[in-house]
Each structure stands twice: as C-alpha cells, then as structure tokens.
Design an enzyme around this catalytic site. Structure first.
Site, PDB file in Angstrom:
ATOM      1  N   SER A  14     -52.990 -31.157  30.941  1.00  0.00           N
ATOM      2  CA  SER A  14     -52.574 -32.006  32.062  1.00  0.00           C
ATOM      3  C   SER A  14     -51.189 -31.695  32.600  1.00  0.00           C
ATOM      4  O   SER A  14     -50.769 -32.312  33.589  1.00  0.00           O
ATOM      5  CB  SER A  14     -52.645 -33.469  31.642  1.00  0.00           C
ATOM      6  OG  SER A  14     -53.985 -33.849  31.377  1.00  0.00           O
ATOM      7  N   GLU A  58       0.798  -1.235   0.000  1.00  0.00           N
ATOM      8  CA  GLU A  58       0.000   0.000   0.000  1.00  0.00           C
ATOM      9  C   GLU A  58       0.826   1.279   0.000  1.00  0.00           C
ATOM     10  O   GLU A  58       0.418   2.289  -0.573  1.00  0.00           O
ATOM     11  CB  GLU A  58      -0.937   0.013   1.223  1.00  0.00           C
ATOM     12  CG  GLU A  58      -2.020  -1.048   1.205  1.00  0.00           C
ATOM     13  CD  GLU A  58      -3.074  -0.795   0.141  1.00  0.00           C
ATOM     14  OE1 GLU A  58      -3.088   0.293  -0.461  1.00  0.00           O
ATOM     15  OE2 GLU A  58      -3.881  -1.703  -0.117  1.00  0.00           O
TER      16      GLU A  58
END
Length: 775
Positions: A468, A190
């Site tokens: 139940s 870079e």
C-alpha cells in the site's frame, strides 16, 4: 762441465714460481674490483636517496567526513546531542574554556572554542562561542563579546578512510605544524646528538653497546633518527651486516644532501606509532588523533612525551591497551627532557603527575558499511579506486553521526519487540533509510538490524513489493486531474477483474469486508483496497505508473490493475525517494550521500548541489498530505499516536504485501523522511502488517530523533468547504445535519450536490426540508 741452468730439473710444464708471482696481482685485482663495486654501490645508493627522498610522496587515503553540525538560533538540537558530537570530535570538558577543542556546560548554556576547519567551500576560523538552549532548540548563539552570530559550523567527524593497499594511514604535516616541545621530546629520547652528527653517531653506538654489555642483553639502540627513518622508508627488517652497512651509507647520504629539518619532517610523518585493526598508524599527527582525538597543537606536555616514547614499541606501549606501561615510558621521556634542561622543574612535576587521558569516545571508523556503500555508489562514476586510495581526497558526506548512532542503538531492540515468537529461528531483518525532508540528503541508513552490519545491504538492494505504499501515487494522480477531491465518494465494493492470462482476480480489503460508499480521503487513510481500485481504474493505471515515475520510481512495472495495490518492486532507498518528493511538496531532489570532494590540500574538485525539479502540483500534494496526516489521527497508524503525541501532526503510509511477507512504513515530519522495511531474506511470512511491524519500529526511531511536527502552510489556492460527515454516492440522499470541513482546490471545489456550505443559509435549510417532503 755443463753449466747449471736455473731451470734444470723442472718439469717443462711446471708453473709453480710463475703462479706464485701472480697471486698478489690477482688479489689486487679482486680488491680493486671490490672497491669499484662498493663505490658504484655507494654512488647508486646516493643517487637513489637524492632522487627518492626529494620526490617523497606518501600514498594518502581518502578521508570521509560526516555532516557537520550547524548551530544558529532556532536550530533543532538538544544540549546532550551537542555534547555527544563534541566528544566524538575529541573536545574536552573543562571548568574554563581557554583553548581550542574545549567546552563547558552550565545548565542550559554551553561555551566552547572551535578548532576551525578547511571545508570544501572555505576555511572556518577558530572561534569562541556561547550557546543558550530552550529545550531541544538553540535560542541564542553569541561570541565572547556578546555579539549574535548568524551561523556556526563545527568541524565534521572523520567516519572512515579508504586506505592504500599498504594499509598505511597518515596525516602529513610540515615542520611548522609540529610543536617545538614534541620535537624536543623526540630528540631527547631517541637521538640527543641529532643536530651534531652526520647520520651515524659513533658515540651513541658506543654508549648503547656499553649499556647492552652491562645489562647482558639489548637495552639500548644506537640508531640515529636518520637511520630509523632510512629503515622505515627503504629497508626491510632483515638483521644482517650488509643491511647495517647500507643503512649507514644511506644515512650519510641523506644527511649530505638534505637538511635536518627535512629529515625531521619526514621522520615525524613516517614513524609507525600503532595499529588500528588493519590500519597502520604512521606519523605523530595521526597518532595524536588516534590516541587523544586531538590535533598536535592541542596536546599537553605529558601527552607529547607519551607519543615521543612509544615509537620504540608502539604495540608494547599502546596507551589504549597498556596504560601503565605507557605512563611509565612517558615518565622516562619527561625525566630525560628534564635532565637536558628542555623543561622546567614545575612543568616536569605537573606532567609527571598528570593522569592519562586518552580519547573519551571511540570514533566508529569503518563502522558505517551500509551508508558507505551508498557513498561509493555516488562516487564511482567519477573516481576510480586508485584515486580514492592514494590521492588523499577529502570526501564530505551527509551522514548525521548522532542520528545514525541513535538508530543503531534502538533498531535491533525495536525489531525484536514486534518479532513473532514463531520466527525466532529465522530472525526478522530490517532496513532503514532516513533523509532530510527538504534537501534529499541521506542522514542515516541501515542495511540490517544489527549495528555495523556489513553483509547484504537491504536498504539499497532488497527489492521487494511495496504494497500500500504505492497508494499515495494513485490518489495524487486523481487530485491532479481536478476531477476528484478529498470529498469524492468512492465505491468500496467487491470487484472481479479478468487477467491477461484469463484468470479472474478478486481483490479484497485487509479485513475482507467492503465498506460501500467512502470518502476519497478516508479510503487512503484506512488503506482500503477496493476503493483504491475503483479510483485507479477510473483515472487509468498507466497514468498512475507515470506519476510513480515522476516521483522517483525507476523500474518498469507493467501497468496492470494489481499495480494500484502495490504489485511493484522497490528498494527502501527508492521508496524514500518517492516519499522525499512528497515531503518536498512535489519537488524531486535526487537522494545523495556525498556533498563535495576536495584535494588533500582543500582545493574543490566536485560539489554535488541540490538538484530540484518540480514533478507534481504543490497544491495537489498538499491535499494528499492532508489525507496522509489523517493516517496517524484515525487511519492505519493511529496506534503510535500516543507515543508520538508531542510530534504531531505527521504524515505517512503503512504497507503490507501478500501473506504478510513484507511490512513497510514510510512517513515524514518537517525535518525528516523515514522508511522502514521488515521481512525475511528468504521471503517467508512475517506475520506482521505494516501497522503491527514497520510502523512500530518507525515510531520508536522517530521518537529518538525528536522528529519535528509537519507544519506546511496551505497554498493560497486552497479553500475550505463543508461536506456531510457520512458519504453517500446518491447525492440526493446527502445528510447535512452533521458536517465536516475539508480543504479543496479553489478551481476544484465540491459539486453543489455534495457541498453543505449552502445549507448554512435559511433558504438552504428550506430546500433540504422540501426535498424530505417530496421523498
């Protein structure tokens, strides 16, 4: 002769020569103003750069972690499950474990070197460990010297982030955290003159310009690392001369006031390196995790070169989507490094030939919406959205990623297998809650049958009649009075009850038959409605409701007799809380999804400890559980006993509501509590009982989880006694020729008129024979 006046012939108002004399002065003033404006602008920029960069702080997302795997001798985990977890962490399988983040499998032995991690309660150091397995359990944990280790805690899996409004995500690091080779790679590709220029590089600009002219297009950029950082931090994407000038001024200012190390650190944290859905990947540390599932210090040379190269086009060079492009770009970086003497010939050759190895297992971030909703519910009382989105908090949850994955893999198929063919146009829905049987920590959760479902969270918000499932509260209430035992004989017979509105309620058993005299434990195991009503009316509906509240129910159901058969609405999470209390021997621990929260640097903020309160008599709960274990042996859950034979005993209860609109099952072993609900969002009939629907799904999941058998020693207050196999309300007609052994509280043994224990003696047999003669 009239003297010639220099002004003769001019119009009195003419200003030609005067105006011309003032033009230079006007331009001069404009130039001065322009210079002053430029100077002012430069000073303003310089001040802004100094102020903002010196105080640079990124908005950091909250990071949410799973439950870590804990390894110790005897822990229940299979080698396959451990390997799955290591792969989620990005560990690499190797022939020899040399570095952190590597593991080796050799038969029933696994060797690995951990990475270490900053947990909420302290740091775990990197360690080499060797594990020996015996089936689905760890039998030995030793370090490299053969010393037994009492406990090893692996790092947790990051399961989600709560990102800032910008959508940006990053893992800030300091320069010492960045491998020097990676720095060299970035500088090489870079900005080769980074350490010698002052923010802008005329030589680099000229070289790039010449390359562009020769190529007939833009092939190189002349921007320095400093300029690239400026673009990312302060400027938009506009390509204008004014923006270019400001960029240069800002770069010069940044270089004037801050060191190269400061600039490099900011660059390595700011650079955009990829997109993960709506999450922008910024910085090399996060990119390393995203692409390779590894921290920076574990990257090889070829991987560092790849990351260094994709900054110029993170989308174009994405190694997950375009591996060929990424490798080609990587090799360009390696060549540049080799030309600059940053790497040796051998390192260059090795890295150049290296095979691309991106992450093996995709981490399911943002893939647990139902569980995350519970996490947010746990957090919202103490943390606002801004804190969660910007402060970089670390949130440690209770999610077991392996268990969650197994549930999601099986759930849809398991529901499809029980779904009635007539309901295909209105698909059956599901909710699942799995908790730790001892701590109340939520291990897995599904708000719908489909993997990753993010709509209506049925596990938390589908409030439906439980049928139940409420019955254990009825029987526990009776046992705690000590007026009833497992051998109490209940009347399973038809009954008519007048309702407050004047109507008559005629409840029935599921099979629409009455069994007459039945034992207490048998009535629960077979879920007999009429016997349960007989019991509940004797002890009082209000007392049953109070028991429900003690166990974890938070609603306000009316204490009508219908409550005894399940006319009470709860969410699956609330049902899980009730059964969690039963699995904990009557000690209620609020269900939780969050264990702790720390700051970004690991400082503890909150710890959600296990809060336990005894709400029921442990001995009475143990007796209740004895009956609930029988649900699998001879009751409504016996159909899945062959599938779960290696996991027995287990305890649980089926639940079915009116017209079979809801199918429920709640059950537990030694390690897990699980609740499954099946139904339709529009409350249509499912055609499924609890046994035919939810139970089958529950059993399928528990087989995958390898649930541990329920093994809780009997309290000292429990004694056994013999009672007749056949119950009889008329105690004078008891038949002790065939008996069974049942447990009882020592201070609530069966009445002598029920017990057959005395009949083991000679005098007992004489008494029974005498009773027969008298009859």
């Amino acid at each position: 002769m009239t003297p010639r006046n220099s002004s003769a012939g001019r119009h009195p108002n003419s200003t030609g020569p005067t105006f011309s004399r003032h033009i230079p002065r006007f331009i001069w003033l404009l130039l001065v103003l322009a210079v002053l404006l430029v100077v002012y602008r430069c000073v303003w920029i310089d001040r802004k750069i100094r102020r903002d960069f010196d105080a640079l702080q990124w908005e950091l997302p909250a990071r949410i972690y799973s439950r870590p795997v804990e390894l110790y001798a005897g822990v229940h985990i299979s080698p396959d499950d451990l390997v799955d977890y290591l792969q989620r962490l990005g560990y690499r399988r190797t022939a020899k474990v040399d570095r952190s983040g590597e593991y080796k499998v050799n038969g029933n032995h696994i060797a690995l070197r951990t990475r270490g991690f900053q947990f909420w309660d302290g740091a775990e150091a990197e360690v080499y460990v060797e594990l020996t397995f015996d089936g689905h359990h760890v039998s030995q944990v030793q370090d490299g010297k053969g010393t037994d280790l009492p406990l090893l805690r692996l790092e947790p899996v990051e399961i989600e982030q709560i990102n800032p409004a910008t959508g940006e995500d990053r893992m800030p690091v300091t320069l010492v955290d960045i491998p020097p080779t990676l720095i060299a790679a970035v500088v090489a590709i870079e900005d080769q003159r980074f350490y010698t220029h002052h923010g802008i590089d005329p030589i680099g600009i000229g070289r790039a310009l010449w390359a562009d002219i020769r190529a007939g297009g833009i092939v190189q950029g002349g921007s320095t690392l400093t300029q690239q950082l400026i673009k990312n931090l302060y400027l938009d994407k506009e390509q204008t001369l004014r923006r270019k000038i400001e960029e240069a001024v800002m770069a010069l200012s940044l270089e004037l006031h801050f060191s190269k190390d400061d600039i490099l650190t900011a660059y390595f944290n700011e650079i955009f390196l990829g997109q993960d859905g709506n999450r922008a990947i910024h910085g090399f540390a996060l990119a390393s995790q995203y692409y390779f599932a590894r921290p920076l210090n574990e990257l090889r040379l070829d991987e560092m070169a790849l990351l260094a190269g994709i900054g110029r086009g993170a989308t174009y060079y994405n190694p997950l989507r375009y591996p060929e492009r990424a490798v080609e770009r990587r090799n360009v970086v390696l060549t540049r490094m080799h030309e600059l003497g940053e790497i040796t010939d051998k390192d260059y050759e090795t890295a150049h030939k290296a095979r691309l190895q991106v992450r093996e297992k995709v981490v399911n971030r943002n893939g647990y919406p139902a569980f995350m909703q519970l996490v947010y519910d746990n957090l919202k009382r103490e943390y606002n959205k801004d804190a969660l989105r910007t402060k970089g908090l670390n949130i440690f949850t209770t999610l077991d990623v392996t268990m969650q994955s197994k549930m999601e893999e099986r759930l849809d198929g398991a529901v499809a297998r029980v779904e009635k063919s007539g309901h295909k146009n209105n698909p059956l829905e599901a909710a699942v809650v799995i908790t730790d049987a001892n701590t109340g920590e939520v291990r897995a959760l599904a708000g719908g049958r489909k993997r990753g479902y993010s709509g209506f969270n049925r596990a938390l918000h589908a409030v439906r009649p439980v049928g139940s499932l409420v019955k254990p509260a009825v029987y526990l209430t009776a046992l705690e009075t000590k007026n009833f035992t497992l051998a109490s004989v209940l009347a399973d017979q038809e009954i008519e009850l007048k309702q407050p509105n004047g109507e008559v309620w005629r409840p029935q058993n599921y099979e629409r038959e009455a069994d007459g005299d039945v034992y207490f434990y048998d009535a629960l195991q077979r879920s007999l409605n009429l016997a349960t009503l007989d019991l509940g009316l004797k002890i009082g509906v209000d007392k049953v409701k109070a028991t429900l509240t003690r166990l974890g129910y938070t609603g306000d159901a009316q204490p009508y007799p219908s409550l005894l058969l399940g006319a009470v609405d709860m969410s699956p999470l609330e049902v899980a809380q009730i059964y969690q209390t039963l699995a904990s021997s009557g000690f209620r621990s609020p269900l939780r999804a969050v264990e702790a929260v720390t700051t970004a640097d690991g400082q503890p903020l909150a710890f959600y400890s296990i809060e336990t309160k005894q709400v029921a008599d442990p001995a009475a709960v143990w007796l209740l559980e004895y009956a609930l274990r029988g649900v699998f042996e001879r009751g409504t859950a016996k159909s899945v006993t062959p599938l779960l034979r290696n996991h027995m005993p287990l305890a649980g209860k089926t639940g079915t509501t009116n017209d079979m609109r809801d199918s429920w099952f709640a059950g537990y072993g030694n390690d897990l509590v699980g609740v499954v609900w099946l139904g339709h969002d529009d409350n249509q009939e499912t055609g499924l009982t609890g046994a035919a629907g939810a139970l089958q799904v529950w059993a399928n999941l528990m087989q995958a989880f390898d649930i541990e058998p329920r093994q809780v020693p009997a309290p000292e207050s429990i004694k056994y006694d013999q009672v007749p196999v056949t119950p009889n309300h008329n105690t004078s007609q008891r038949d002790c020729s065939s008996t069974q052994s049942l447990p009882f509280l020592a201070d609530a043994m069966p009445d002598v008129s029920i017990s057959c224990e005395v009949n083991d003696s000679f005098f007992g047999r004489v008494i029974d024979r005498f009773k027969g003669v008298v009859k």
